[in-house]
Scaffold this active site. Structure first.
Site, PDB file in Angstrom:
ATOM      1  N   ASP A 231       0.835  -1.197   0.000  1.00  9.90           N
ATOM      2  CA  ASP A 231       0.000   0.000   0.000  1.00  9.90           C
ATOM      3  C   ASP A 231       0.873   1.252   0.000  1.00  9.90           C
ATOM      4  O   ASP A 231       0.801   2.076   0.903  1.00  9.90           O
ATOM      5  CB  ASP A 231      -0.954   0.002   1.186  1.00  9.90           C
ATOM      6  N   GLY A 310      -9.725  10.081   5.251  1.00  7.66           N
ATOM      7  CA  GLY A 310      -9.009  11.315   4.956  1.00  7.66           C
ATOM      8  C   GLY A 310      -7.602  11.303   5.514  1.00  7.66           C
ATOM      9  O   GLY A 310      -6.746  12.070   5.089  1.00  7.66           O
ATOM     10  N   SER A 327      -2.425   3.147   6.082  1.00  4.97           N
ATOM     11  CA  SER A 327      -3.089   2.274   5.116  1.00  4.97           C
ATOM     12  C   SER A 327      -4.580   2.207   5.391  1.00  4.97           C
ATOM     13  O   SER A 327      -5.389   2.567   4.550  1.00  4.97           O
ATOM     14  CB  SER A 327      -2.488   0.869   5.165  1.00  4.97           C
TER      15      SER A 327
END
Length: 356
Positions: A231, A310, A327
């Site tokens: 990620d 966010g 992540s």
């Protein structure tokens, strides 16, 4: 030209719950404790270096280690007394345990292969077990089957249930915007002398062009990324903006970032993100695997630092050391939850990037 400023904050997002387990480690009595050398007082950085050295020296005789922040000592799990003596001789505390790290890794891999969406798996070195966390979407027959799989692991795994739902929490740090949503900047880097920044791979997967304000002009474009399995993502600056190597502390000041490092279980860390700003907590596990709806991501840092949508891509750090990129996880900063981070050193190596 007046430069706009994008701060770097790698704040380790959202979840962390998996290591808050109900199981206790099986520790064998240590008959020689009263006559062994004293345990050295260490910083978390020094403990991490010593842990790496001992892991290399002891090989299969060690079963992981963690930093006791309260006592400022390194605790090393070992499976025999000979290894315990080597640990004590180096100034760390030895803890005799039943399960080897290889055994626990095998259990973790077996359970990861089942690929149950809404679950996470990590070796909890403090309890010497694999902790499987199931979110609120895992229920009924699926939950019953998961419990059956865990029960088949001969006491090496335990189940923890989370009230939240595992998500990648797109949006977060100093905010960075694109047509696909909002994320947080992780850390500023350079690649072949060109300024760029790291963020989450699930962010770069969705957003090709970045701005430092909603609906603003482009400041960077996505260059590369990997999600799932990993990620991490990389975006290269296309506009003249200030790009200091620092993390926004959301109190009018910033933390300078000079290097990247590996997280240590028990280490005290901070996370910065554009939704929930600055929060702190502890590293609960490393090399965790999380199965999101989009797929499984491996090799993550697990913490009890909260995060919300966010905060993705934001900074996880300890002092001037970059540790991870947010992540995903479950929960929020009101009720808590589980949060996982992509390690920064791996992303730097893949992209040929340097902090700064």
């Amino acid at each position: 030209m007046k430069h706009r400023r994008i701060s770097k904050r790698r704040t380790a997002v959202a979840a962390a719950g998996a290591a808050a387990v109900v199981a206790t480690a099986f520790a064998l009595s240590n008959a020689n404790a009263a006559t062994t050398p004293s345990v050295d007082t260490l910083t978390s950085t020094a403990a991490g270096k010593l842990a790496s050295t001992l892991a290399s020296d002891l090989g299969a005789d060690t079963a992981g280690s963690y930093y006791d922040a309260g006592a400022k000592k390194l605790v090393v799990n070992v499976v025999n007394e000979a290894a315990a003596q080597q640990v004590r001789a180096k100034g760390a505390e030895a803890k005799l345990v039943r399960n080897t790290l290889a055994q626990l890794d095998s259990v973790k891999d077996t359970l990861t292969a089942k690929d149950v969406t809404g679950t996470a798996r990590a070796v909890d070195v403090k309890t010497n077990k694999v902790v499987v966390t199931a979110d609120s979407t895992v229920k009924g027959a699926e939950l019953a089957e998961l419990k059956k799989q865990i029960a088949a692991q001969d006491g090496k795994a335990v189940l923890k249930q989370s009230k939240g739902k595992f998500t990648t929490k797109i949006a977060g740090g100093d905010a960075i915007w694109g047509s696909g949503g909002r994320c947080s900047l992780g850390f500023n880097v350079t690649v072949n002398g060109q300024p760029a920044f790291l963020t989450a791979g699930h962010c770069t997967e969705a957003i090709p062009s970045w701005s430092d304000s909603e609906g603003g002009s482009e400041v960077a474009t996505t260059t590369d990324g990997s999600f799932p399995d990993n990620d991490y993502g990389l975006a290269t600056y296309t506009s003249e903006v200030d790009h200091p190597s620092e993390v926004n502390l959301y109190n009018g000041s910033a933390q300078a970032i000079s290097k990247a490092g590996d997280a240590t279980v028990g280490q005290q860390v901070q996370r910065s993100g554009s939704t929930t700003q600055l929060h702190d907590g502890e590293v609960l596990a490393v090399d965790a695997s999380v199965t999101y709806p989009e797929g499984t991501v491996n090799g993550l840092i697990q913490t009890n630092v909260c995060a919300e949508p966010g905060d993705s891509g934001g900074s996880l750090f300890a002092g001037d050391t970059a540790l991870g990129l947010t992540s995903g996880g479950s929960g929020d900063c009101s009720s808590g939850g589980e949060t996982y981070f992509q390690p920064v050193p791996e992303a730097l190596e893949v992209f040929g990037a340097q902090i700064g």
